[in-house]
Design an enzyme around this catalytic site. Structure first.
Site, PDB file in Angstrom:
ATOM      1  N   ASP A  97     -63.548  -5.414 -31.459  1.00  0.00           N
ATOM      2  CA  ASP A  97     -62.791  -5.363 -30.206  1.00  0.00           C
ATOM      3  C   ASP A  97     -61.431  -6.049 -30.427  1.00  0.00           C
ATOM      4  O   ASP A  97     -61.280  -6.841 -31.353  1.00  0.00           O
ATOM      5  CB  ASP A  97     -63.613  -6.104 -29.145  1.00  0.00           C
ATOM      6  CG  ASP A  97     -62.825  -6.360 -27.873  1.00  0.00           C
ATOM      7  OD1 ASP A  97     -62.334  -5.396 -27.274  1.00  0.00           O
ATOM      8  OD2 ASP A  97     -62.692  -7.545 -27.498  1.00  0.00           O
TER       9      ASP A  97
ATOM     10  N   ASP B 144     -58.901  -7.446 -27.587  1.00  0.00           N
ATOM     11  CA  ASP B 144     -58.495  -8.551 -26.700  1.00  0.00           C
ATOM     12  C   ASP B 144     -59.615  -9.575 -26.566  1.00  0.00           C
ATOM     13  O   ASP B 144     -60.736  -9.235 -26.212  1.00  0.00           O
ATOM     14  CB  ASP B 144     -58.089  -7.992 -25.337  1.00  0.00           C
ATOM     15  CG  ASP B 144     -56.892  -7.044 -25.468  1.00  0.00           C
ATOM     16  OD1 ASP B 144     -55.793  -7.544 -25.759  1.00  0.00           O
ATOM     17  OD2 ASP B 144     -57.066  -5.824 -25.319  1.00  0.00           O
TER      18      ASP B 144
ATOM     19  N   THR C 222     -61.884  -0.424 -28.811  1.00  0.00           N
ATOM     20  CA  THR C 222     -61.198  -1.091 -27.708  1.00  0.00           C
ATOM     21  C   THR C 222     -61.204  -0.269 -26.419  1.00  0.00           C
ATOM     22  O   THR C 222     -61.354   0.954 -26.457  1.00  0.00           O
ATOM     23  CB  THR C 222     -59.731  -1.368 -28.132  1.00  0.00           C
ATOM     24  OG1 THR C 222     -59.023  -1.995 -27.056  1.00  0.00           O
ATOM     25  CG2 THR C 222     -58.995  -0.073 -28.500  1.00  0.00           C
ATOM     26  N   GLY C 223     -61.021  -0.967 -25.311  1.00  0.00           N
ATOM     27  CA  GLY C 223     -60.807  -0.286 -24.043  1.00  0.00           C
ATOM     28  C   GLY C 223     -59.398   0.270 -23.929  1.00  0.00           C
ATOM     29  O   GLY C 223     -59.122   1.129 -23.096  1.00  0.00           O
TER      30      GLY C 223
ATOM     31  N   LYS D 187     -68.740   1.983 -25.793  1.00  0.00           N
ATOM     32  CA  LYS D 187     -68.381   1.585 -27.153  1.00  0.00           C
ATOM     33  C   LYS D 187     -69.575   1.784 -28.087  1.00  0.00           C
ATOM     34  O   LYS D 187     -69.417   2.255 -29.212  1.00  0.00           O
ATOM     35  CB  LYS D 187     -67.931   0.123 -27.178  1.00  0.00           C
ATOM     36  CG  LYS D 187     -66.548  -0.112 -26.598  1.00  0.00           C
ATOM     37  CD  LYS D 187     -66.108  -1.544 -26.872  1.00  0.00           C
ATOM     38  CE  LYS D 187     -64.698  -1.804 -26.361  1.00  0.00           C
ATOM     39  NZ  LYS D 187     -64.181  -3.113 -26.785  1.00  0.00           N
TER      40      LYS D 187
ATOM     41  N   ASP E 222     -66.402  -9.800 -27.296  1.00  0.00           N
ATOM     42  CA  ASP E 222     -66.474 -10.953 -26.386  1.00  0.00           C
ATOM     43  C   ASP E 222     -66.790 -10.575 -24.947  1.00  0.00           C
ATOM     44  O   ASP E 222     -67.219 -11.412 -24.179  1.00  0.00           O
ATOM     45  CB  ASP E 222     -65.141 -11.715 -26.395  1.00  0.00           C
ATOM     46  CG  ASP E 222     -64.026 -10.907 -25.744  1.00  0.00           C
ATOM     47  OD1 ASP E 222     -63.422 -11.387 -24.765  1.00  0.00           O
ATOM     48  OD2 ASP E 222     -63.769  -9.769 -26.181  1.00  0.00           O
TER      49      ASP E 222
ATOM     50  N   ASN F 230     -67.691  -5.082 -21.818  1.00  0.00           N
ATOM     51  CA  ASN F 230     -67.561  -3.729 -22.377  1.00  0.00           C
ATOM     52  C   ASN F 230     -67.918  -3.676 -23.869  1.00  0.00           C
ATOM     53  O   ASN F 230     -67.991  -2.589 -24.449  1.00  0.00           O
ATOM     54  CB  ASN F 230     -66.164  -3.144 -22.129  1.00  0.00           C
ATOM     55  CG  ASN F 230     -65.047  -3.961 -22.745  1.00  0.00           C
ATOM     56  OD1 ASN F 230     -65.180  -5.168 -22.968  1.00  0.00           O
ATOM     57  ND2 ASN F 230     -63.935  -3.319 -23.027  1.00  0.00           N
TER      58      ASN F 230
END
Length: 273
Positions: free
Chosen positions: A8, A10, A42-43, A196, A219, A222
């Site tokens: 991930d 962020d 990632t989102g 994900k 973290d 998501n």
């Protein structure tokens, strides 16, 4: 042992100053040199990760990236789309009507742009456009082209208001869509097949990599699906408690090069100094 590591961005790859530290970059290069496939998951939209892919040199011939929380899986070398699961125009209209009913600002994406139907542009929409360096357009719902591919829609608001709005979403919507709270002020709405975890699984199968050979590092809420899927799920020290509970390995925080620590311990082993 491990052949694929999904990371991930962020709160995980980047520290709170939105930097990838030298320690993290070095560890990723060392894993790559061992033939381990490193995949950003990632989102964020694809345009919001382009500079990171270049910085980490994750654009070799057989490299991939997972964006929009799993809605888009793409080859980073030639931009070929591996899989894409989007919302329809009908979905968008229905979600927009819900946003009016519960009084939540919303914005939505195609693969290249961010759109808002709100004439009063919400500050979180501006924040989203800024962090992704993405063009932002005002586009009323009735002017959206019916064939637009929409990877995700987002409800956005101050954290307390967003929580109230979430509580007001009818049960039928929870069955029809995937909802992911990616930050205290962002609720992402995706096709129900998107996560994900599903995207990492699909990519691993394509690359003939077994589930037990996959590491996923994250973290946030998501990231939970990919951490549950992984042979070894890794939680950052700054991760949410549900993520920590699901993980097999706990690393340092994103401000202490946690990704580097995990890669050193799990992939590079004792011979790496």
């Amino acid at each position: 042992m491990y052949k694929l590591v999904a990371i991930d961005i962020d709160g995980t790859l980047m520290n709170d100053r939105k930097e990838i530290t030298k320690e993290v970059n070095d560890a990723i290069q060392a894993a790559k040199a061992r033939g381990v496939k490193v995949v950003i998951c990632t989102g964020r939209p694809i345009v919001g990760v382009q500079s990171i892919i270049e910085e980490l040199k994750l654009n070799d011939e057989d490299d991939y990236v997972i964006t929009f929380n799993g809605a888009l899986v793409q080859n980073t070398y030639n931009q070929d789309v591996e899989s894409q699961i989007t919302l329809s125009y009908e979905n968008l209209k229905e979600i927009y009507e819900l946003s009016l009913k519960i009084d939540s600002p919303l914005h939505f994406f195609d693969t290249e742009n961010l759109y808002t139907p709100n004439r009063e542009i919400n500050r979180y929409t501006i924040h989203e456009a800024h962090i992704n360096q993405m063009p932002l357009h005002y586009l009323p719902i009735n002017e959206v082209p019916e064939d637009m591919l929409i990877p995700k829609v987002m409800f956005i608001d101050e954290p307390e208001r967003l929580n109230t709005n979430i509580a007001n979403i009818p049960e039928s919507f929870w069955e029809k869509y995937t909802f992911v709270k990616s930050t205290p002020f962002f609720l992402e709405i995706l096709d129900p097949r998107v996560s994900k975890g599903n995207a990492v699984r699909q990519l691993a199968e394509k690359l003939s990599i077994k589930q037990e050979e996959v590491i996923c590092i994250g973290d946030g809420e998501n990231d939970l699906s990919m951490i549950e899927y992984a042979g070894c799920g890794v939680a950052m020290a700054n991760a949410e408690s549900v993520v920590k509970e699901a993980a097999q390995f706990h690393t340092l925080s994103n401000n202490e090069h946690g990704v580097a620590y995990a890669i050193e311990k799990l992939i590079l082993g004792a011979d790496h100094h």
